[in-house]
Each structure stands twice: as structure tokens, then as C-alpha cells.
Design a protein around this motif. Structure first.
Motif: not given
Length: 397
Positions: A104-105, A110-117, A139-148
Motif C-alpha cells: 500500500a505504501g 511518492c517521489v522519495d526514492l529512498e523511502l520507496n527503496a 523486491d531486492a532488485t527494485a530497491a537496489k535499482k532505486l538506491k544502488p
């Protein structure tokens, strides 16, 4: 002292409440018997959240939840609240609800990439503990893409690859993390484990390849030996080899022999035995003897092609006869041996002095399911006469 004017009374009725409280016990007060139960109803002190929040039973929680999900707040605020909600579920090991909250989050966009990561990484952790390794890795891959440089996401990705037994990819995740934190203990341990498992898998693959090559060579040699002897094989069922019922190999079709791949000449699944060739180049067949008069069978797992039938029958019906032969008539001199032509249904009588190879090479004989089978009858017995009546019987030359 004069009574106060009406306008000077307390607006909230607190004076009246205090006067009443002196003489009447508070009904909703905690007591020794239920204070823990009542305390658990207070959101601040709840150990676990209820499965469903009913506004009438849990008004405080309903109020808090309405604040969390208030659409008037910014997407970032809502996503952060949902992240916190997911974290609480995670602490309670309610991973399914944690996944729902984190999802849901993320949907707040939201535009906060770190929060999304963080949301992706936390959801990856929840999926991991639910056993959903592929979803966790995504999900881990998506998080790393947002925050390498998100070490938690990298570590989770490596763990997922280990669980999925993709050791090469696990090493890549570990190496990526160690470039950021060269001394990270967890990553170093995980990399060593992944490298060990990768080496073991490669070693096992090499062994399997060598074994498969050896078995292939043995299979080809065995099939060639059968072909050279002119032995006919009845192919397996159509579902196994897409062959029609009764299709056989006449020893002249190399493609047909290759298609069999021992399925048509091995009864290992049913009996634990299969035709094989020894060091001297002799074939040993599993052979089945049928006794229709008593609904009994005998099975010889390795009948050498050069052995005669009388050699085996003399052992099977020697001094100790089978318990089902109550009349003691199954003596070698009394026995007759037959095989059936699977195409025409004719019976052919076998000379007991003949070798197995001699019979297998007969143009009327076909090996079915990898196991030559023969019918044994007592010569001249009532059952033998009845069994043979109406059947065309020929004696092999």
C-alpha cells in the motif's frame, strides 16, 4: 456563602462529576483481575493488533488508522505511515499483513526514492520469511535499482539467490556489496558459502556428465549387441515413444533401436533387473516363467544367454518343490515350455535343452518390456490339455 450565579457553573460539568465520583464507584476502572486485559485495549500498550479493527470495539485504533490513511496528507506522509504500520506487523511476525502495508505504501507513488527503496527492502524481507524467494529477490532488485548502495537490499538479494540455489548470481550480489563495504561480515560469510556451493555444484555436474557419458556408451554397446544378434524388441507404449501397439524392431533399424534407449529392453522399474552385458560380451536377461495352472510366477534376474532352460528348471524344481505344487508333479522331465507369438497368439514349444539365445533369435519370438517370458505346463496333465485346446501349437526346430 451565597450560591454562585448560573453563569459561573463549570462548562464541562467537571464539578458535578467530581461530586458524584466521591460517592459512586467508577464502573470502567481497572481492577486486579482484568487490568492486563483492559491495558491491552489501549493502542499504546497493545502487544498485538487485532485481526480486524471494529470502530465500535476499538474506537481509538480506528481513529489512529483513519489518520494513517488520511488522503489529505501528502503521498510521502501516507507512505511513511504505511511503512511504520508494516514494520509493526513485521515485529509481530505477521508477514502477510506486513506485505500488504508495504505494498500500500508503494502504491502511493511518492517521489522519495529512498523511502520507496526502504519499502521494497522491507517487503523483500517479509516475502523472504514467507518463503516467497522469487518475490523477495524481485523486491531486492527494485530497491537496489532505486538506491544502488543499499546494503540491506544487496544482502537480501544474495540470500534469496542462495535459497534459489543460484550460487553464481549470489556471488555477484555479494561482490557488489563488498565493493561498498569490503569488511562486512555477513557479506563475507555469505560469499564464502556461495563460492563453496558453486564449486560443489560444478563438481557434481562434472561427475554427472561423466556418468551420463559412460551410461550412454554402455547403452549404445548393449543396443548394438542386441541388434547384431537379430533379437526383436517390442517397443514401449505409444505414450512413451509415440509408437503404435505391436510395433517392433527387426534389428535393421538403427533409429528404432536408438529410440528405445533401454526403455523397451529393461524391466528395472518393475523388477529391479535389466538386461546387461558382462565383460565377456555375453548378455544376461531378466526372464519370467508363468505357471497358469496355479497363477504363479518365477523370476530369474540374470539368465545368461548361453544357459539352457533345463539348467534353470532343474534348480527351480529340484529336490525342494514349490509349496503350491501339492501334487508334486512339477518335475523337470514332466515340464513343457512355450512362448506366445504376440501377433498371432500361436504357441511355440521350446526344447528345454536349447539356450536362451537360440530361442530369442527365433523369428517368432519378441522380447516384451525387456523381459522374455515363457509358459510352463505339466505335460499330459488335464490342465495342460485344456489350456492347449483350441490353440495352434508348433514345436520349434
Amino acid at each position: 456563602m451565597a450560591a454562585p450565579a448560573h453563569g459561573e457553573d463549570s462548562d464541562d460539568g467537571m464539578d458535578e462529576f467530581m461530586e458524584t465520583f466521591k460517592t459512586r464507584k467508577y464502573k470502567n476502572a481497572f481492577n486486579e483481575s482484568n487490568w492486563e486485559e483492559e491495558f491491552d485495549k489501549v493502542p499504546m500498550f497493545m502487544k498485538t493488533a487485532p485481526e480486524e479493527i471494529n470502530p465500535e470495539k476499538h474506537p481509538d485504533l480506528a481513529c489512529i488508522q483513519s489518520i494513517i490513511h488520511d488522503d489529505e496528507r501528502t503521498p510521502e506522509e501516507q507512505a511513511r505511515s504505511l511503512k511504520d504500520e508494516g514494520n509493526e506487523y513485521f515485529k509481530e511476525k505477521n508477514y502477510k499483513k506486513a506485505v500488504v502495508s508495504y505494498t500500500a505504501g508503494l502504491k502511493k507513488n511518492c517521489v522519495d526514492l529512498e523511502l520507496n527503496a526502504v519499502l521494497y527492502t522491507n517487503r523483500a524481507a517479509a516475502h523472504f520469511y514467507l518463503g516467497n524467494m522469487r518475490s523477495s529477490l524481485n523486491d531486492a532488485t527494485a530497491a537496489k535499482k532505486l538506491k544502488p548502495d543499499h546494503i540491506k537490499a544487496i544482502l537480501r538479494g544474495a540470500q534469496c539467490c542462495m535459497e534459489l540455489r543460484n550460487h553464481t548470481e549470489a556471488l555477484e550480489w555479494c561482490d557488489e556489496g563488498l565493493r561498498l563495504l569490503p569488511t562486512d561480515k555477513k557479506l563475507l560469510e555469505l560469499r564464502a558459502k556461495a563460492d563453496k556451493h558453486k564449486r560443489e555444484a560444478e563438481r557434481d555436474a562434472r561427475k554427472a556428465q561423466i556418468k551420463a557419458k559412460k551410461e550412454k556408451n554402455e547403452r549404445e554397446a548393449l543396443l548394438a549387441a542386441i541388434k547384431e544378434r537379430g533379437i526383436k524388441l517390442l517397443k514401449p507404449t505409444p505414450s512413451q515413444h509415440r509408437a503404435s501397439d505391436g510395433e517392433e524392431d527387426d534389428g535393421g533399424s538403427s533409429r528404432a533401436l536408438a529410440d528405445l534407449e533401454l526403455d523397451g529392453i529393461g524391466s528395472q522399474e518393475a523388477t529391479g533387473a535389466r538386461v546387461y552385458m558382462d565383460e565377456q560380451g555375453l548378455l544376461h536377461w531378466p526372464v519370467l516363467f508363468l505357471y497358469p495352472e496355479h497363477s504363479q510366477t518365477d523370476f530369474i534376474s540374470a539368465f545368461c544367454e548361453n544357459s539352457s532352460f533345463i539348467d534353470h528348471l532343474a534348480v527351480m524344481f529340484g529336490e525342494e518343490l514349490p509349496p503350491w505344487d501339492t501334487e508334486r508333479k512339477y518335475r523337470p522331465p514332466n515340464l513343457q515350455l512355450f512362448f506366445e507369438d504376440h501377433k498371432k497368439g500361436n504357441l511355440y514349444q521350446v526344447d528345454l535343452e536349447k539356450s536362451l539365445l537360440n530361442v530369442l533369435q527365433n523369428q517368432r519370438f519378441t522380447v516384451k518390456a525387456g523381459t522374455p517370458s515363457f509358459i510352463v505346463l505339466v505335460s499330459g496333465s488335464p490342465f495342460c490339455k485344456q489350456y492347449l485346446s483350441g490353440k495352434k501349437v508348433q514345436r520349434l526346430k
